[in-house]
Design an enzyme around this catalytic site. Sequence first.
Site, PDB file in Angstrom:
ATOM      1  N   ASP A  70       0.833  -1.204   0.000  1.00 41.19           N
ATOM      2  CA  ASP A  70       0.000   0.000   0.000  1.00 41.19           C
ATOM      3  C   ASP A  70       0.870   1.258   0.000  1.00 41.19           C
ATOM      4  O   ASP A  70       2.102   1.176   0.099  1.00 41.19           O
ATOM      5  CB  ASP A  70      -0.964  -0.009   1.203  1.00 41.19           C
ATOM      6  CG  ASP A  70      -0.258  -0.280   2.533  1.00 41.19           C
ATOM      7  OD1 ASP A  70       0.987  -0.204   2.593  1.00 41.19           O
ATOM      8  OD2 ASP A  70      -0.958  -0.581   3.514  1.00 41.19           O
ATOM      9  N   ASN A 139      -8.239  -1.546  13.989  1.00 44.28           N
ATOM     10  CA  ASN A 139      -9.618  -1.619  13.474  1.00 44.28           C
ATOM     11  C   ASN A 139      -9.813  -2.826  12.559  1.00 44.28           C
ATOM     12  O   ASN A 139     -10.859  -2.980  11.939  1.00 44.28           O
ATOM     13  CB  ASN A 139      -9.994  -0.325  12.735  1.00 44.28           C
ATOM     14  CG  ASN A 139      -9.207  -0.128  11.440  1.00 44.28           C
ATOM     15  OD1 ASN A 139      -8.309  -0.910  11.137  1.00 44.28           O
ATOM     16  ND2 ASN A 139      -9.524   0.910  10.695  1.00 44.28           N
ATOM     17  N   HIS A 141      -7.936  -3.597   9.857  1.00 43.59           N
ATOM     18  CA  HIS A 141      -7.552  -3.470   8.449  1.00 43.59           C
ATOM     19  C   HIS A 141      -6.305  -4.298   8.142  1.00 43.59           C
ATOM     20  O   HIS A 141      -5.480  -4.561   8.999  1.00 43.59           O
ATOM     21  CB  HIS A 141      -7.384  -2.002   8.031  1.00 43.59           C
ATOM     22  CG  HIS A 141      -6.182  -1.301   8.566  1.00 43.59           C
ATOM     23  ND1 HIS A 141      -6.126   0.067   8.692  1.00 43.59           N
ATOM     24  CD2 HIS A 141      -4.974  -1.748   9.002  1.00 43.59           C
ATOM     25  CE1 HIS A 141      -4.942   0.406   9.159  1.00 43.59           C
ATOM     26  NE2 HIS A 141      -4.230  -0.678   9.363  1.00 43.59           N
ATOM     27  N   GLU A 146     -10.022  -1.013   4.800  1.00 43.53           N
ATOM     28  CA  GLU A 146     -10.661  -0.566   6.036  1.00 43.53           C
ATOM     29  C   GLU A 146     -11.991  -1.305   6.247  1.00 43.53           C
ATOM     30  O   GLU A 146     -12.558  -1.870   5.296  1.00 43.53           O
ATOM     31  CB  GLU A 146     -10.925   0.938   5.947  1.00 43.53           C
ATOM     32  CG  GLU A 146      -9.667   1.785   5.790  1.00 43.53           C
ATOM     33  CD  GLU A 146      -8.876   1.966   7.092  1.00 43.53           C
ATOM     34  OE1 GLU A 146      -8.803   1.020   7.902  1.00 43.53           O
ATOM     35  OE2 GLU A 146      -8.322   3.065   7.298  1.00 43.53           O
TER      36      GLU A 146
HETATM   37  P1  PGA Z   1       1.588  -1.281  12.915  1.00 48.50           P
HETATM   38  O1  PGA Z   1       0.443  -1.052  11.842  1.00 48.50           O
HETATM   39  O2  PGA Z   1       2.423  -2.402  12.392  1.00 48.50           O
HETATM   40  O3  PGA Z   1       2.358   0.018  12.947  1.00 48.50           O
HETATM   41  O4  PGA Z   1       0.912  -1.630  14.190  1.00 48.50           O
HETATM   42  C1  PGA Z   1      -0.220  -2.145  11.325  1.00 48.50           C
HETATM   43  C2  PGA Z   1      -1.279  -1.684  10.373  1.00 48.50           C
HETATM   44  O5  PGA Z   1      -1.901  -0.643  10.617  1.00 48.50           O
HETATM   45  O6  PGA Z   1      -1.522  -2.388   9.387  1.00 48.50           O
END
Ligand code: PGA
Length: 245
Positions: A70, A139, A141, A146
């Site tokens: 992404d 959340n 994702h 999302e």
């Molecule tokens: P993080 O983010 O590895 O910084 O916890 C994970 C994500 O939001 O996919």
Amino acid sequence: MSLPHLKIYNDYNTMSAAAAELILDVVRLKPEAVLCFATGNTPVGTYRELAAKARESGTDFSRCFCIGLDEWLGVPGNKSGSCKYILQEQVFDPLGIKPTQVHLFDGLTNAVEAECEKMNALIDSRGGIDCMLVGIGTNGHIGFNEPGVDSRLKAHEQVLHASTLDSGKHYFNEPTPIKKGITLGLAQVLQAKMVLLLANGVSKSAIIRKTLEGEISPAVPASFIQQHTNAYVLLDKEAAAELTL
Ligand code: PGA
């Protein structure tokens, strides 16, 4: 539903080392493997271990091909905090992966649909993704898929949720306006020949339970991983703390 490969480790470092070994095994078996890497805090240790273990074992990454999961829309790839910048620093440079072996989303594109089609076509032309490493947002994702996302989507643009924007701002070293992202879709996560989903820390324990023990639903995009037949879920003890399996 229990997953085929659920692994719980004592700590973050052990989890990271195990994830790195799994990626190395993929490349040893198939040197021309297509690899997809996420950014974020979670995989930092994996990438560190991967570079060290690749060096020690002499594993050859010169024939693999790498794609990004992404990117923040509107953010140039040379800005620290962009997914491109992070992957360059944490993965490509340490492994000696050349620009010709990489295709990432361009966060500055003004033709998002064409950018997505280019990525989709490239993945197809290379025979699909062999190994995809992803984290998980609080959340639920995966990438920028999302809650509420259509699980049939391939690469697409996504308006980001407040929690994603909030955690996202910590990746940048200066205030950076972000609203949207461009991401591979859940269809591509499900089609990847192998997925490694990593999570560590107490902040992930509730969403990990929903992901692995809740119903499969767009409300928790990561829950679709239950449908994957070759997914590895690697957790530290804290992230696994709410599982009842
Ligand atoms: P993080 O983010 O590895 O910084 O916890 C994970 C994500 O939001 O996919």
